[in-house]
Design an enzyme around this catalytic site. Structure first.
Site, PDB file in Angstrom:
ATOM      1  N   HIS A 184       0.759  -1.234  -0.076  1.00 54.38           N
ATOM      2  CA  HIS A 184       0.160   0.032   0.067  1.00 54.38           C
ATOM      3  C   HIS A 184       0.835   0.998   0.092  1.00 54.38           C
ATOM      4  CE1 HIS A 184      -3.956  -1.804   0.686  1.00 54.38           C
ATOM      5  NE2 HIS A 184      -3.316  -2.739   1.050  1.00 54.38           N
ATOM      6  N   ASP A 242       3.605   9.333  -0.734  1.00 54.28           N
ATOM      7  CA  ASP A 242       2.485   8.597  -0.025  1.00 54.28           C
ATOM      8  C   ASP A 242       2.117   7.458  -1.200  1.00 54.28           C
ATOM      9  OD1 ASP A 242       0.349   7.970   1.495  1.00 54.28           O
ATOM     10  OD2 ASP A 242      -0.365  10.138   1.649  1.00 54.28           O
TER      11      ASP A 242
HETATM   12  P1  ADQ Z   1      -2.953   5.816   4.886  1.00 45.12           P
HETATM   13  O1  ADQ Z   1      -1.214   6.609   5.040  1.00 45.12           O
HETATM   14  O2  ADQ Z   1      -3.692   5.649   6.137  1.00 45.12           O
HETATM   15  O3  ADQ Z   1      -2.607   4.550   4.182  1.00 45.12           O
HETATM   16  P2  ADQ Z   1      -4.703   7.549   3.038  1.00 45.12           P
HETATM   17  O4  ADQ Z   1      -5.069   6.870   2.009  1.00 45.12           O
HETATM   18  O5  ADQ Z   1      -4.562   8.833   2.939  1.00 45.12           O
HETATM   19  O6  ADQ Z   1      -3.500   6.783   4.037  1.00 45.12           O
HETATM   20  O7  ADQ Z   1      -5.909   7.406   3.980  1.00 45.12           O
HETATM   21  C1  ADQ Z   1      -6.584   6.332   4.318  1.00 45.12           C
HETATM   22  C2  ADQ Z   1      -8.017   6.587   5.072  1.00 45.12           C
HETATM   23  O8  ADQ Z   1      -8.109   7.116   6.456  1.00 45.12           O
HETATM   24  C3  ADQ Z   1      -8.955   7.309   4.076  1.00 45.12           C
HETATM   25  O9  ADQ Z   1     -10.218   6.910   3.844  1.00 45.12           O
HETATM   26  C4  ADQ Z   1      -8.779   8.774   4.823  1.00 45.12           C
HETATM   27  O10 ADQ Z   1     -10.242   9.390   4.810  1.00 45.12           O
HETATM   28  C5  ADQ Z   1      -8.630   8.070   6.506  1.00 45.12           C
HETATM   29  N1  ADQ Z   1      -8.248   9.139   7.102  1.00 45.12           N
HETATM   30  C6  ADQ Z   1      -7.177   9.691   7.126  1.00 45.12           C
HETATM   31  N2  ADQ Z   1      -6.872  10.663   7.959  1.00 45.12           N
HETATM   32  C7  ADQ Z   1      -7.981  10.699   8.928  1.00 45.12           C
HETATM   33  C8  ADQ Z   1      -8.301  11.463   9.896  1.00 45.12           C
HETATM   34  N3  ADQ Z   1      -7.601  12.529  10.700  1.00 45.12           N
HETATM   35  N4  ADQ Z   1      -9.558  11.282  10.466  1.00 45.12           N
HETATM   36  C9  ADQ Z   1     -10.387  10.202   9.777  1.00 45.12           C
HETATM   37  N5  ADQ Z   1     -10.104   9.486   8.805  1.00 45.12           N
HETATM   38  C10 ADQ Z   1      -8.983   9.894   8.145  1.00 45.12           C
HETATM   39  C11 ADQ Z   1      -2.035   3.710   3.247  1.00 45.12           C
HETATM   40  C12 ADQ Z   1      -1.151   4.152   2.631  1.00 45.12           C
HETATM   41  C13 ADQ Z   1      -1.645   5.128   1.501  1.00 45.12           C
HETATM   42  C14 ADQ Z   1      -2.939   4.551   0.591  1.00 45.12           C
HETATM   43  C15 ADQ Z   1      -3.620   3.699   1.623  1.00 45.12           C
HETATM   44  C16 ADQ Z   1      -4.734   2.540   0.925  1.00 45.12           C
HETATM   45  O11 ADQ Z   1      -0.062   5.029   3.224  1.00 45.12           O
HETATM   46  O12 ADQ Z   1      -0.948   5.988   0.470  1.00 45.12           O
HETATM   47  O13 ADQ Z   1      -3.513   5.386  -0.232  1.00 45.12           O
HETATM   48  O14 ADQ Z   1      -2.855   3.002   2.499  1.00 45.12           O
HETATM   49  O15 ADQ Z   1      -3.825   2.007   0.039  1.00 45.12           O
END
Ligand code: ADQ
Length: 485
Positions: A156, A353
């Site tokens: 991911h 990311d």
């Molecule tokens: P993450 O680093 O967690 O995931 P991201 O894809 O931005 O990053 O977010 C995942 C989910 O978490 C989204 O649905 C988002 O809305 C939610 N989220 C983030 N911050 C939040 C907050 N403050 N409050 C509530 N919800 C929040 C990892 C990788 C990413 C990749 C994903 C999926 O780092 O690059 O996109 O996996 O593969």
């Protein structure tokens, strides 16, 4: 249809549905709904020792099988090798990575323990899908235990160029283990190129041909209707009233050093400094939910952000206006959807990311009649698909400030034109489609060995992964590759 076995570091709580479910659970919802499934991994709890027999809970067609982690394994496998070593290295941040031999040993131990607990539960025709960097060694361990099922792996987070990855102690051993799955998925073509280069350089050229880009998506139609519904609720009305006609810029992230938060705050400060016409006209709401709050690096990040926000608010606030609102508490996903729809600007500036689903969610949440502008890091995987965004270098506060100025002054027609293309892209690449694409590739892959199937402890297959300890093969293979080139 064969049973789908999902293996990930964390297993969601089957009672958490829809809005409260975690990221991967949301992404796999469609895939899990279509067939019998098992989800295997860590329970999230710690015990004296890592469990050997999973606790199983059946919910609908999915069985959730979890192990507790022993205290030492939690320290070395999870916090140590996964969070302190792999996470920064995979995000190109060698300088802040911390390495310890005990962490590597713990990482190997847990990957082997997961494989040993999972293998007896497997059926001969299961399709196994392993997720993320915590479990780089799992597929090789399963093969070494004689498992012949198709195994897919999806990363991911980004995969860095080979020379960066080699900064990780035992990088060669990790790469040999990464060669075991039948399909090795990453988010973007750049990640795929990097991983292929690393595999080839480590003497696994054949595995490089099994690497592919499978950009993850989200349920855009569902998120759009959620945002439209929540837009009409009291909490969004309260936020709108508090803005008193000012534009809203929003950032939503986990509080993590990869997300570029200090640079983003500095960029917003630069906007107010260099473009005074926006003073008093725009409010920046940053939601940064605390995760891994117990780790020193994260404590330092929090302090840095507290200071930066305080400095800018102190310098520019008026009695009736504060430039930055900063929330470290969790905000519910539906509420965030409503806030995103209200926002004129989505500010998504990670330093690196894998994808960044917040960028896609911001696009999906917009009012099609009056959409906002996405300011997006060029180093987020999402930048490949979201070319209607204003792309910025997240390390450069001036670049962020200029993009914010452009977004705040952008004519409605341009906003609409930019958004339309992005909305089409986001809708075309949903999470359901991502999972289907990956599983189709996996189910098309030739069976690893036509002989025996099943976790029956049979002899390991030849030529896929050597028997445990799999990682000892590192040296001879690397030499072979050098001679060949
Ligand atoms: P993450 O680093 O967690 O995931 P991201 O894809 O931005 O990053 O977010 C995942 C989910 O978490 C989204 O649905 C988002 O809305 C939610 N989220 C983030 N911050 C939040 C907050 N403050 N409050 C509530 N919800 C929040 C990892 C990788 C990413 C990749 C994903 C999926 O780092 O690059 O996109 O996996 O593969």
């Amino acid at each position: 249809m064969s049973r789908l076995v999902v293996v990930a570091n964390r297993v969601p709580d089957p009672r958490e549905r829809g809005a409260t479910a975690g990221g991967l659970a949301v992404a796999l919802k469609d895939a899990l709904a279509r067939r019998d499934a098992m989800w295997f991994g860590w329970s999230g709890a710690t015990a004296q020792e890592t469990g050997a027999t999973p606790n199983e809970v059946q919910a609908g067609r999915t069985c959730y099988a979890t192990l507790d982690l022993g205290e030492a394994d939690y320290r070395h496998y999870y916090r140590g090798f996964s969070n302190d070593a792999l996470w920064p290295v995979l995000h190109y941040r060698l300088g802040i990575a911390r390495f310890a031999r005990e962490d590597w040993i713990g990482y190997r131990r847990v990957n082997a323990a997961f494989a040993a607990a999972l293998a007896p539960m497997l059926r001969p025709d299961d399709t196994i899908w392993v997720h993320d960097f915590h479990l780089f060694l799992l597929a090789g361990e399963l093969r070494a235990l004689g498992c012949r099922q198709r195994i897919g792996f999806f990363l991911h987070v980004p995969f860095p160029p080979r020379q960066v990855f080699l900064g990780l102690p035992n990088a060669d051993a990790v790469l040999h283990a990464m060669a075991a799955p039948d399909v090795i998925g990453v988010q973007t073509e750049d990640d795929a190129e990097n991983l292929r280069g690393a595999l080839i350089g480590t003497g696994e050229p054949e595995a490089a041909t099994r690497v592919g880009a499978f950009p993850i998506g989200m349920d855009a139609a569902g998120f759009a209707s959620l945002a439209a519904r929540r837009f009409r609720t009291r909490e969004v009305a309260q936020l709108r009233e508090s803005l008193a006609g000012r534009a809203l810029a929003i950032g939503v992230d986990r509080l993590d050093y990869t997300k570029g938060l200090p640079q983003r705050i500095a960029g917003f400060g630069k906007l107010l400094q260099r473009f005074p016409r926006h003073r008093g006209k725009v409010t920046f709401l940053q939601v940064a939910a605390i995760s891994r709050g117990d780790v020193a690096t994260y404590r330092a990040l929090r302090r840095e952000l507290d200071e930066a926000v305080g400095r800018i608010n102190g310098q520019y606030a008026e009695p009736d206006w504060g430039p930055i609102r900063y929330i470290t508490r969790a905000v519910a996903r539906p509420t965030l959807a409503g806030y995103m729809r209200l926002a004129r600007i989505g500010l998504v500036t990670p330093l690196r990311d894998g994808m960044n689903l917040v960028a896609k969610e911001f696009v999906a949440a917009q009012d099609p009649e009056d959409p906002g502008v996405l300011v997006l890091s060029r180093f987020a995987g999402a930048a490949v698909e979201l070319d209607g965004a204003l792309l910025v270098n997240p390390l450069d506060p001036d670049d962020i400030a200029e993009a914010l100025d452009a977004a705040l002054t952008m004519p409605a027609e341009e906003r609409l034109a930019r958004w339309r293309g992005m909305d089409t892209a986001v809708r075309a690449g949903s999470a359901a489609i991502w999972a289907r694409r990956f599983l189709a590739a996996l189910e098309d892959a030739p069976l690893p060995d036509a002989g025996t199937a099943g976790g029956d402890g049979a002899a390991p297959p030849i030529g896929i992964t050597p028997p445990r300890p799999a990682l000892r093969a590192a040296q001879p293979r690397a030499h072979r590759a050098r001679r060949a080139s």
